[in-house]
Scaffold this active site. Structure first.
Site, PDB file in Angstrom:
ATOM      1  N   ILE A 177      -9.513  45.167 -32.466  1.00 50.30           N
ATOM      2  CA  ILE A 177     -10.201  45.496 -33.544  1.00 50.30           C
ATOM      3  C   ILE A 177     -11.518  46.295 -33.229  1.00 50.30           C
ATOM      4  CG2 ILE A 177     -11.791  45.052 -35.643  1.00 50.30           C
ATOM      5  CD1 ILE A 177      -9.903  42.479 -35.721  1.00 50.30           C
ATOM      6  N   ASP A 233     -19.638  42.485 -38.254  1.00 50.84           N
ATOM      7  CA  ASP A 233     -19.730  41.670 -38.859  1.00 50.84           C
ATOM      8  C   ASP A 233     -20.209  41.908 -40.193  1.00 50.84           C
ATOM      9  OD1 ASP A 233     -18.659  40.093 -36.955  1.00 50.84           O
ATOM     10  OD2 ASP A 233     -20.495  38.924 -36.564  1.00 50.84           O
TER      11      ASP A 233
END
Length: 528
Positions: free
Chosen positions: A436, A280
């Site tokens: 991902i 993130d």
């Protein structure tokens, strides 16, 4: 020649011969012959760089000089803990195996050796802020210890036993990279690496490492929770480990800090190092976490698929739900790179679903006019919804909340809203999360992983401990974990950032707040 001149000539020869004979006899009979001083090593480097001062270049123990300076009252560099502090043992002076011996190697490097000027010397630091202006002065910014190789070491490479720990969710490439880096250093500086190989539970051969490097994920496996301080310390001590590399996010670094404190309390010469791992990209201080660029690259493919789906159907909607529990960097960067999204929702900015200025009405009006819509939503955007309560379904072993899928919420609410407006839509919901995080790293992240791995090892070999390594203003630095977790720093998308403003200019989206003017007035009053 006259007789008198001949006599003087032979007398001069005799005198000179006597003086030379006496000089040679004295030299042979002298017991303590003073050795000629060795020539100093000088720095010959590119003229664009500042030469290293000779006092530093020729220091007998540069590492000891650096530790003394870091702990002096005049040093304004953020201090990184060192294993020598609090111990009564003599400070070691071990020459780095990377130091070239010949003149050419010390100047130009090569063959696995580094030139003099590639090493880090006393007083080197990286500044925390790169841009200065009104209210921001360079004297006020933090100075982090510069990462890199030191000319002298605290650990003898032949006595090192290293352990590597991966924690939390999967991340691209770093574990094979640091495994390769540590293994390479051991191969170069030790003839017996069996203990290290057994520590990670695999018979690591160079051919196997090359295979692991091209894969995603981690060859060591990963998990959450299960932190037992005393049990972990005892395992480290019983296995004779003196260097530990831990890969993880804020929670992992909190565990590393507790381990560091316990190891220091027991006065153990064990270096423990953190490597920031969060896809993130929300770890404070550092520029970027490894794997982030790869995640953005893969997220663009998902957005492109949603764009194609939306444009191949009447009133087509492509909805992409991306990772980003507390920060929306992946969603924002992917939208800025692709420029195919019409709406981007991230956790940092509150919004409303309903009302005349809400998200649903905006989407309906766009479909009515354009006939197509692409939405990109970060997973944590559900917490930013002001008029919809998102339920927490469970928590994982690390204590992270697992709420309802915000992508599913928006999908269901938008479909229902348009149906009530007599509009039939074709909505495709794409969630590429596990695609991902399991793909191999792209070239940018592979280079970053190599840099992180090398400098983590350099720091541990120099005897530093309780720190993490990362890029600050595109330069590698050692950051004390206590400072990283102090709560004084954060890494979130902010409204006045140029990246977010570029996104708003690209999508043209409003704030999705029904009473935006009133909220702005309240905020202005609070600032007065």
């Amino acid at each position: 020649m006259s007789e008198s001149n001949s006599t003087l000539f032979y007398a001069g020869i005799t005198l000179a011969s006597g003086l030379i004979t006496d000089f040679l006899i004295n030299r042979l009979n002298k017991k303590d012959v003073a050795e000629e001083p060795k020539p100093l090593r000088r720095s010959f480097i590119n003229s664009k760089q500042a030469p290293v001062p000779e006092a530093l270049l020729n220091s007998e123990n540069p590492l000891l000089d650096e530790i003394k300076f870091l702990n002096s009252a005049t040093c304004d560099i953020e201090r990184v803990n060192h294993l020598s502090l609090g111990l009564d043992d003599e400070f070691p002076n071990i020459k780095s195996p990377l130091l070239g011996e010949g003149n050419l190697r010390s100047v130009f490097g090569g063959e696995g050796f580094l030139p003099d000027d590639a090493f880090v010397y006393c007083g080197s630091y990286v500044i925390n802020t790169a841009v200065f202006g009104p209210g921001k002065r360079i004297e006020q910014t933090k100075k982090w210890l510069r990462a890199g190789p030191r000319k002298s070491l605290f650990f003898d490479p032949k006595t090192v036993k290293a352990a590597i720990v991966t924690c939390g969710g999967l991340q691209n490439y770093i574990c094979p990279c640091i495994t390769t880096m540590v293994f390479k250093i051991f191969m170069e500086s030790s003839t017996d690496t069996r203990d290290f190989i057994l520590m990670i539970g695999l018979s690591l051969m160079q051919t196997m490492l090359k295979t692991f490097i091209i894969l995603g994920g981690t060859i060591l496996g990963s998990s959450r929770g299960g932190f037992d301080l005393n049990k972990i310390v005892e395992a480290i001590v019983n296995h004779g480990i003196n260097q530990v590399f831990c890969l993880g996010g804020d929670g992992t670094h909190g565990g590393v800090l507790e381990l560091f404190k316990e190891l220091r309390k027991r006065k153990l010469k064990i270096s423990i190092v953190g490597i920031p791992k969060t896809i993130d990209n929300d770890i404070a201080i550092i520029d970027e976490s490894f794997g982030f660029e790869t995640a953005v690259e893969e997220a663009i493919n998902a957005i492109r698929s949603a764009y194609v789906e939306a444009n191949c159907a009447e009133n087509g909607v492509g909805l992409v739900r991306l990772m980003g529990r507390n920060a929306g960097f992946i969603a924002m960067s992917a939208c800025n790179a692709s420029r195919d999204a019409h709406v981007c929702l991230i956790p940092e900015f509150r919004f409303e679903l309903y009302g005349e200025r809400g998200l649903l009405e905006y989407c309906y009006q766009r479909l009515k006019k354009k006939g197509t819509l692409v939405l990109v939503i970060a997973e944590g955007a559900g917490d930013a919804m002001l008029d919809y309560k998102v339920n927490v379904l469970e928590t994982d072993a690390s204590g992270n909340k697992k709420p309802q899928d915000v992508g599913v919420i928006v999908k269901d609410e938008l479909t229902k809203y348009c149906k009530n407006k007599a509009m039939s839509i074709t909505l495709k919901h794409i969630d590429p999360t596990y695609m991902i995080r399991t793909v191999p790293a792209n070239p940018h992240d592979k280079i970053m992983c190599t840099q992180l791995a090398q400098n983590a090892v350099h720091g541990a070999m120099a005897g530093f401990s309780g720190f993490t390594v990362g890029h600050v203003n595109n330069r590698l630095a050692y950051i004390p974990i206590e400072e990283l977790l102090s709560g004084k720093y954060s890494n979130r998308v902010v409204a006045d950032s140029r990246e977010w403003q570029r996104l708003l200019a690209s999508t043209g989206q409003p704030s999705f707040l029904n009473n935006e003017e009133q909220m702005i007035q309240q905020k202005q009053q609070q600032q007065i």
